[in-house]
Design a protein around this motif. Structure first.
Motif, mmCIF file in Angstrom:
data_model
loop_
_atom_site.group_PDB
_atom_site.id
_atom_site.type_symbol
_atom_site.label_atom_id
_atom_site.label_comp_id
_atom_site.label_asym_id
_atom_site.label_seq_id
_atom_site.Cartn_x
_atom_site.Cartn_y
_atom_site.Cartn_z
ATOM 1 N N GLU A 84 0.812 -1.210 0.000
ATOM 2 C CA GLU A 84 0.000 0.000 0.000
ATOM 3 C C GLU A 84 0.852 1.270 0.000
ATOM 4 O OE1 GLU A 84 -2.943 -0.358 3.081
ATOM 5 O OE2 GLU A 84 -3.914 -2.042 2.061
ATOM 6 N N HIS A 85 1.958 1.220 -0.773
ATOM 7 C CA HIS A 85 2.781 2.398 -0.985
ATOM 8 C C HIS A 85 2.324 3.063 -2.282
ATOM 9 C CE1 HIS A 85 6.315 0.635 1.571
ATOM 10 N NE2 HIS A 85 5.259 0.970 2.294
ATOM 11 N N TRP A 86 2.751 4.272 -2.490
ATOM 12 C CA TRP A 86 2.304 5.060 -3.630
ATOM 13 C C TRP A 86 2.865 4.568 -4.958
ATOM 14 C CZ3 TRP A 86 -1.582 8.288 -3.084
ATOM 15 C CH2 TRP A 86 -1.829 8.839 -1.829
ATOM 16 N N VAL A 87 2.001 4.582 -5.976
ATOM 17 C CA VAL A 87 2.384 4.382 -7.371
ATOM 18 C C VAL A 87 1.782 5.548 -8.138
ATOM 19 C CG1 VAL A 87 2.197 2.924 -9.418
ATOM 20 C CG2 VAL A 87 2.413 1.866 -7.153
ATOM 21 N N ALA A 88 2.607 6.225 -8.942
ATOM 22 C CA ALA A 88 2.143 7.378 -9.710
ATOM 23 C C ALA A 88 2.493 7.165 -11.178
ATOM 24 C CB ALA A 88 2.805 8.650 -9.181
ATOM 25 N N ALA A 89 1.544 7.445 -12.055
ATOM 26 C CA ALA A 89 1.752 7.241 -13.485
ATOM 27 C C ALA A 89 1.111 8.385 -14.262
ATOM 28 C CB ALA A 89 1.160 5.905 -13.917
ATOM 29 N N ILE A 90 1.762 8.783 -15.346
ATOM 30 C CA ILE A 90 1.292 9.919 -16.142
ATOM 31 C C ILE A 90 1.330 9.576 -17.624
ATOM 32 C CG2 ILE A 90 3.616 10.950 -16.051
ATOM 33 C CD1 ILE A 90 2.247 13.734 -16.113
ATOM 34 N N GLY A 91 0.470 10.235 -18.383
ATOM 35 C CA GLY A 91 0.452 10.060 -19.837
ATOM 36 C C GLY A 91 -0.044 8.688 -20.242
ATOM 37 N N ALA A 92 0.764 7.970 -20.994
ATOM 38 C CA ALA A 92 0.419 6.619 -21.453
ATOM 39 C C ALA A 92 0.604 5.575 -20.357
ATOM 40 C CB ALA A 92 1.272 6.247 -22.664
ATOM 41 N N ALA A 93 1.390 5.879 -19.334
ATOM 42 C CA ALA A 93 1.748 4.877 -18.323
ATOM 43 C C ALA A 93 0.577 4.308 -17.522
ATOM 44 C CB ALA A 93 2.818 5.426 -17.383
ATOM 45 N N PRO A 94 -0.437 5.088 -17.145
ATOM 46 C CA PRO A 94 -1.549 4.455 -16.417
ATOM 47 C C PRO A 94 -2.172 3.299 -17.213
ATOM 48 C CG PRO A 94 -1.712 6.828 -16.206
ATOM 49 C CD PRO A 94 -0.626 6.553 -17.219
ATOM 50 N N ALA A 95 -2.329 3.482 -18.513
ATOM 51 C CA ALA A 95 -2.950 2.450 -19.350
ATOM 52 C C ALA A 95 -1.968 1.346 -19.719
ATOM 53 C CB ALA A 95 -3.528 3.073 -20.618
ATOM 54 N N LEU A 96 -0.774 1.737 -20.208
ATOM 55 C CA LEU A 96 0.162 0.740 -20.728
ATOM 56 C C LEU A 96 0.930 -0.013 -19.650
ATOM 57 C CD1 LEU A 96 1.662 2.638 -23.802
ATOM 58 C CD2 LEU A 96 0.023 0.747 -23.815
ATOM 59 N N VAL A 97 1.283 0.665 -18.578
ATOM 60 C CA VAL A 97 2.104 0.024 -17.545
ATOM 61 C C VAL A 97 1.249 -0.570 -16.431
ATOM 62 C CG1 VAL A 97 4.038 0.288 -15.946
ATOM 63 C CG2 VAL A 97 3.985 1.632 -18.070
ATOM 64 N N LEU A 98 0.222 0.145 -15.988
ATOM 65 C CA LEU A 98 -0.574 -0.340 -14.857
ATOM 66 C C LEU A 98 -1.774 -1.172 -15.301
ATOM 67 C CD1 LEU A 98 -0.460 2.795 -12.526
ATOM 68 C CD2 LEU A 98 0.945 0.724 -12.427
ATOM 69 N N ALA A 99 -2.679 -0.597 -16.054
ATOM 70 C CA ALA A 99 -3.912 -1.309 -16.424
ATOM 71 C C ALA A 99 -3.624 -2.523 -17.302
ATOM 72 C CB ALA A 99 -4.883 -0.358 -17.116
#
Length: 184
Positions: free
Chosen positions: A96-111
């Motif tokens: 439960e530590h922070w993960v931050a993503a911007i631009g394409a990363a929320p979709a390509l790296v996380l989702a």
């Protein structure tokens, strides 16, 4: 002192990378820049050369208050393909530590890699369908904080994104003082 890992690859979005590193360091946050590429010197999506502090493998099994994932192409795709980074993100989420993503990363790296389905997030508009395909709830906001995940839309929102990272790590007073010093 808060310890933050910023992941980097060839083709990462220049503004998203440099803005986050700069603003976090101005807030006296310990930032480690790690690359998923074989060489430490990385070329961003618009040709800026950045030398990472280390390779991503050296960041495994360490405690990070936050891991930051910039977008850009093919940078976000390279980040998504890193098993070492996937393990680090898994540890962040599990603890439960922070993960931050911007631009394409929320979709390509996380989702797309199967992290935290059901998360409310934002991303670069082109990647909204991919975010939703992987059962993430998209909202059209510059920066979205949902549980321990912070997402943002792209280069134009990089300062707001970085200041939100400072807010969660150092508090609202520090973030507002830094914003004022930046004339934001």
């Amino acid at each position: 002192m808060a310890k933050v890992l910023v992941a980097l690859a060839n083709g990462s979005e220049d503004i998203e990378v440099v803005t986050v590193i700069d603003i976090l360091r101005r807030a006296d946050i310990d930032v480690t820049v790690a690359t998923v590429m074989p060489e430490l010197k990385v070329t961003t999506s618009h040709g800026v050369q950045i030398t990472a502090d280390c390779h991503i493998q050296y960041c495994q099994n360490k405690s990070w208050q936050m891991v930051v994932l910039p977008g850009g192409l093919p940078g976000a795709q390279c980040l998504a393909g890193s098993d070492a980074l996937k393990d680090i993100i898994s540890d962040q989420i599990r603890h439960e530590h922070w993960v931050a993503a911007i631009g394409a990363a929320p979709a390509l790296v996380l989702a797309a890699r199967g992290f935290v389905a059901g998360t409310t997030a934002t991303c670069y508009p082109t990647f909204r369908p991919l975010l939703e395909e992987h059962h993430w709830h998209h909202v059209n906001e510059p920066v979205v904080t949902y549980n321990n995940i912070i997402t943002s839309q792209g280069p134009a929102t990089a300062i707001a994104f970085a200041l939100q990272l400072v807010t969660v790590l150092k508090g609202d007073v520090k973030a507002k003082a830094l914003a004022a010093a930046l004339c934001y």
